[in-house]
Design a protein around this motif. Structure first.
Motif, PDB file in Angstrom:
ATOM      1  N   GLY A 142       0.800  -1.212   0.000  1.00 38.12           N
ATOM      2  CA  GLY A 142       0.000   0.000   0.000  1.00 38.12           C
ATOM      3  C   GLY A 142       0.832   1.260   0.000  1.00 38.12           C
ATOM      4  O   GLY A 142       2.027   1.265   0.299  1.00 38.12           O
ATOM      5  N   ASP A 143       0.175   2.370  -0.323  1.00 36.51           N
ATOM      6  CA  ASP A 143       0.868   3.648  -0.480  1.00 36.51           C
ATOM      7  C   ASP A 143       1.355   4.233   0.831  1.00 36.51           C
ATOM      8  O   ASP A 143       2.097   5.221   0.829  1.00 36.51           O
ATOM      9  CB  ASP A 143      -0.057   4.658  -1.167  1.00 36.51           C
ATOM     10  N   ALA A 144       0.945   3.662   1.970  1.00 35.27           N
ATOM     11  CA  ALA A 144       1.381   4.192   3.264  1.00 35.27           C
ATOM     12  C   ALA A 144       2.836   3.843   3.579  1.00 35.27           C
ATOM     13  O   ALA A 144       3.389   4.336   4.559  1.00 35.27           O
ATOM     14  CB  ALA A 144       0.483   3.669   4.385  1.00 35.27           C
ATOM     15  N   VAL A 145       3.453   3.019   2.757  1.00 33.94           N
ATOM     16  CA  VAL A 145       4.855   2.650   2.979  1.00 33.94           C
ATOM     17  C   VAL A 145       5.737   3.870   2.747  1.00 33.94           C
ATOM     18  O   VAL A 145       5.684   4.509   1.700  1.00 33.94           O
ATOM     19  CB  VAL A 145       5.288   1.500   2.049  1.00 33.94           C
ATOM     20  N   THR A 146       6.557   4.214   3.759  1.00 35.58           N
ATOM     21  CA  THR A 146       7.483   5.349   3.684  1.00 35.58           C
ATOM     22  C   THR A 146       8.885   4.871   4.044  1.00 35.58           C
ATOM     23  O   THR A 146       9.080   3.730   4.479  1.00 35.58           O
ATOM     24  CB  THR A 146       7.068   6.456   4.665  1.00 35.58           C
ATOM     25  N   ALA A 147       9.849   5.773   3.891  1.00 31.49           N
ATOM     26  CA  ALA A 147      11.217   5.429   4.281  1.00 31.49           C
ATOM     27  C   ALA A 147      11.284   5.074   5.762  1.00 31.49           C
ATOM     28  O   ALA A 147      11.986   4.133   6.154  1.00 31.49           O
ATOM     29  CB  ALA A 147      12.160   6.590   3.969  1.00 31.49           C
ATOM     30  N   GLU A 148      10.536   5.802   6.604  1.00 37.20           N
ATOM     31  CA  GLU A 148      10.592   5.519   8.036  1.00 37.20           C
ATOM     32  C   GLU A 148       9.903   4.208   8.381  1.00 37.20           C
ATOM     33  O   GLU A 148      10.318   3.508   9.303  1.00 37.20           O
ATOM     34  CB  GLU A 148       9.973   6.668   8.835  1.00 37.20           C
ATOM     35  N   SER A 149       8.856   3.821   7.649  1.00 33.43           N
ATOM     36  CA  SER A 149       8.243   2.525   7.919  1.00 33.43           C
ATOM     37  C   SER A 149       9.150   1.384   7.475  1.00 33.43           C
ATOM     38  O   SER A 149       9.180   0.322   8.106  1.00 33.43           O
ATOM     39  CB  SER A 149       6.865   2.411   7.261  1.00 33.43           C
ATOM     40  N   VAL A 150       9.921   1.590   6.397  1.00 34.45           N
ATOM     41  CA  VAL A 150      10.919   0.584   6.013  1.00 34.45           C
ATOM     42  C   VAL A 150      11.981   0.468   7.102  1.00 34.45           C
ATOM     43  O   VAL A 150      12.401  -0.629   7.469  1.00 34.45           O
ATOM     44  CB  VAL A 150      11.555   0.939   4.655  1.00 34.45           C
ATOM     45  N   LEU A 151      12.409   1.620   7.632  1.00 32.84           N
ATOM     46  CA  LEU A 151      13.362   1.594   8.739  1.00 32.84           C
ATOM     47  C   LEU A 151      12.785   0.837   9.929  1.00 32.84           C
ATOM     48  O   LEU A 151      13.480   0.041  10.567  1.00 32.84           O
ATOM     49  CB  LEU A 151      13.722   3.019   9.159  1.00 32.84           C
ATOM     50  N   ALA A 152      11.500   1.069  10.241  1.00 34.61           N
ATOM     51  CA  ALA A 152      10.871   0.377  11.361  1.00 34.61           C
ATOM     52  C   ALA A 152      10.900  -1.138  11.146  1.00 34.61           C
ATOM     53  O   ALA A 152      11.220  -1.905  12.065  1.00 34.61           O
ATOM     54  CB  ALA A 152       9.434   0.869  11.544  1.00 34.61           C
ATOM     55  N   TRP A 153      10.568  -1.584   9.938  1.00 41.76           N
ATOM     56  CA  TRP A 153      10.623  -3.020   9.659  1.00 41.76           C
ATOM     57  C   TRP A 153      12.049  -3.551   9.828  1.00 41.76           C
ATOM     58  O   TRP A 153      12.267  -4.623  10.408  1.00 41.76           O
ATOM     59  CB  TRP A 153      10.119  -3.328   8.243  1.00 41.76           C
ATOM     60  N   ILE A 154      13.019  -2.808   9.324  1.00 42.96           N
ATOM     61  CA  ILE A 154      14.423  -3.234   9.431  1.00 42.96           C
ATOM     62  C   ILE A 154      14.829  -3.378  10.892  1.00 42.96           C
ATOM     63  O   ILE A 154      15.479  -4.359  11.280  1.00 42.96           O
ATOM     64  CB  ILE A 154      15.327  -2.241   8.682  1.00 42.96           C
ATOM     65  N   LEU A 155      14.441  -2.429  11.738  1.00 36.86           N
ATOM     66  CA  LEU A 155      14.786  -2.509  13.159  1.00 36.86           C
ATOM     67  C   LEU A 155      14.181  -3.748  13.799  1.00 36.86           C
ATOM     68  O   LEU A 155      14.793  -4.391  14.655  1.00 36.86           O
ATOM     69  CB  LEU A 155      14.301  -1.265  13.890  1.00 36.86           C
TER      70      LEU A 155
END
Length: 407
Positions: free
Chosen positions: A198-211
């Motif tokens: 979905g379009d709600a994916v942002t750079a910070e949400s990718v960072l959150a998943w990575i963490l």
């Protein structure tokens, strides 16, 4: 269940490497002289004053010359500090101390640094250029056999990347440019994840998943990318909580705090010069000499990075100055109240992070976006320019002896 080992760089049954998903990384800083950092800013100002008052051989000795820096070494100013710090030879310096800056020393220890390029062997100017109010830095902890601690940590402060175990990892900024622009993500990754989740994916949400989801492997840090949106959403939610805790109140977030009844308090005042730290697991009491703090959860006491217990390391860095010489001996004569407050917050942070570990482990199972799909989307292999710092110079930077650098 532990994630299977990757077969090689960028490939393997458990997903792509962090080195591919956040391709631009920087090695840790090397100060070259330990006296330029300290747990309190006042000591740094006092050390500077003593140094600039010294002359000749005494100044050289206090400075601590290395191959990279001596009092005669002219260097460019640190990006972002310009005329506030000198670029001439330190042997001629007579001015006031540059205002110390807050940094993250290692994974969880917030300390202070004198931001003067003449005093730092390898300052990594490319990090200073992108350090601003929107930047976040991911710290990759060096791999140690049988290490069960966290793989990554994150900070809004400039990190020095110091490794408690002596095996430094890498520093990965979330953004390649100031102002929170141009995410340091593999080209095409955001588009692929938005098409999937979905379009709600942002750079910070990718960072959150990575963490939340990054795992160790012999090939490096592996980041499994979920194919199902429910698992992605759960991981992002967990990662945002990890991010909130580790930012410690920065960027408008709440500071880490245990709920009432479990919150640690000072039960007996910390003495002026505590010499040892100990823990009573049965009573959940942390002792600093005759000082007592409780309740301290076992998860906080046992929290390790690279096999090193974080609370013990934090205390050693503040109590080990009695035998130091030179400028390192300039330190508080009595234990500052601020250190006790910082310790209480660190206890809460480590305890809360320890409680989240089981939820991180639960993210290991589930369908994943495979390597063929990443290649088909052009995410892999990563182009060489993405691994290099972006050109971010929008003004002249002062070079050695006041000359402007042509970069």
């Amino acid at each position: 269940m532990a994630a299977p080992a990757a077969a090689g760089p960028g490939e393997g049954p458990c997903g792509p490497l962090l080195d591919d998903l956040m391709p631009w990384s920087v090695r840790p800083l090397r100060t070259g002289r330990p006296w330029v950092t300290a747990p309190d800013a006042a000591s740094l100002r006092a050390r500077w004053e003593r140094l600039v008052r010294a002359a000749g051989p005494e100044r050289d000795q206090l400075f601590g010359p290395t191959r990279a820096r001596t009092p005669q070494t002219p260097v460019a100013a640190l990006p972002g500090f310009g005329p506030s710090t000198g670029t001439g030879r330190f042997a001629r310096e007579q001015g006031p101390c540059p205002e110390p800056v807050r940094i993250l020393h290692g994974p969880f220890d917030e300390q202070w640094l004198i931001p003067d390029h003449r005093l730092i062997d390898v300052a990594r100017p490319e990090l200073w250029r992108v350090a601003d109010g929107q930047q976040l830095f991911v710290l990759e902890h060096g791999r140690v056999p049988q290490d069960t601690g966290p793989v990554l940590s994150v900070t809004a402060l400039l990190p020095d990347g110091h490794s408690p175990a002596g095996r430094p990892g890498r520093i990965r900024p979330l953004y390649r440019r100031p102002g929170g622009t141009e995410p340091n993500l593999a080209p095409g990754l955001l588009a692929l994840l938005r098409a999937r989740h979905g379009d709600a994916v942002t750079a910070e949400s990718v960072l959150a998943w990575i963490l939340a989801a990054t795992r160790r492997s012999p090939a490096g840090c592996v980041v499994p990318l979920p194919a199902d949106t429910a698992r992605w959403s759960a991981g992002v939610e967990l990662g945002r909580e990890l991010l909130r805790l580790q930012l410690r109140g920065a960027r408008g977030r709440q500071r880490p705090r245990l709920p009432g009844g479990r919150r640690p308090y000072v039960r007996a005042a910390v003495p002026a010069a505590p010499s040892e730290l100990s823990y009573d697991a049965e009573d959940e009491v942390l002792s600093l000499g005759s000082g007592r703090i409780s309740p301290v959860p076992a998860g906080a006491w046992d929290f390790r990075v690279g096999g090193v217990r974080m609370l013990e390391l934090w205390f050693e860095r503040r109590a080990a100055g009695s035998g130091a010489g030179g400028l390192e001996a300039v330190r508080p004569r009595v234990w500052p109240q601020e250190w006790t407050s910082e310790l209480l917050e660190l206890i809460a942070l480590l305890a809360l992070l320890a409680e989240l570990r089981p939820r991180q482990d639960e993210l290991a199972d589930g369908p994943e976006i495979g390597m063929p799909e990443l290649r088909a989307a052009g995410v892999l292999p990563v182009a060489a320019p993405a691994r290099r710092p972006a050109s971010v110079l929008d003004h002249q930077e002062e070079g050695p002896d006041g000359q402007f650098a042509l970069l």
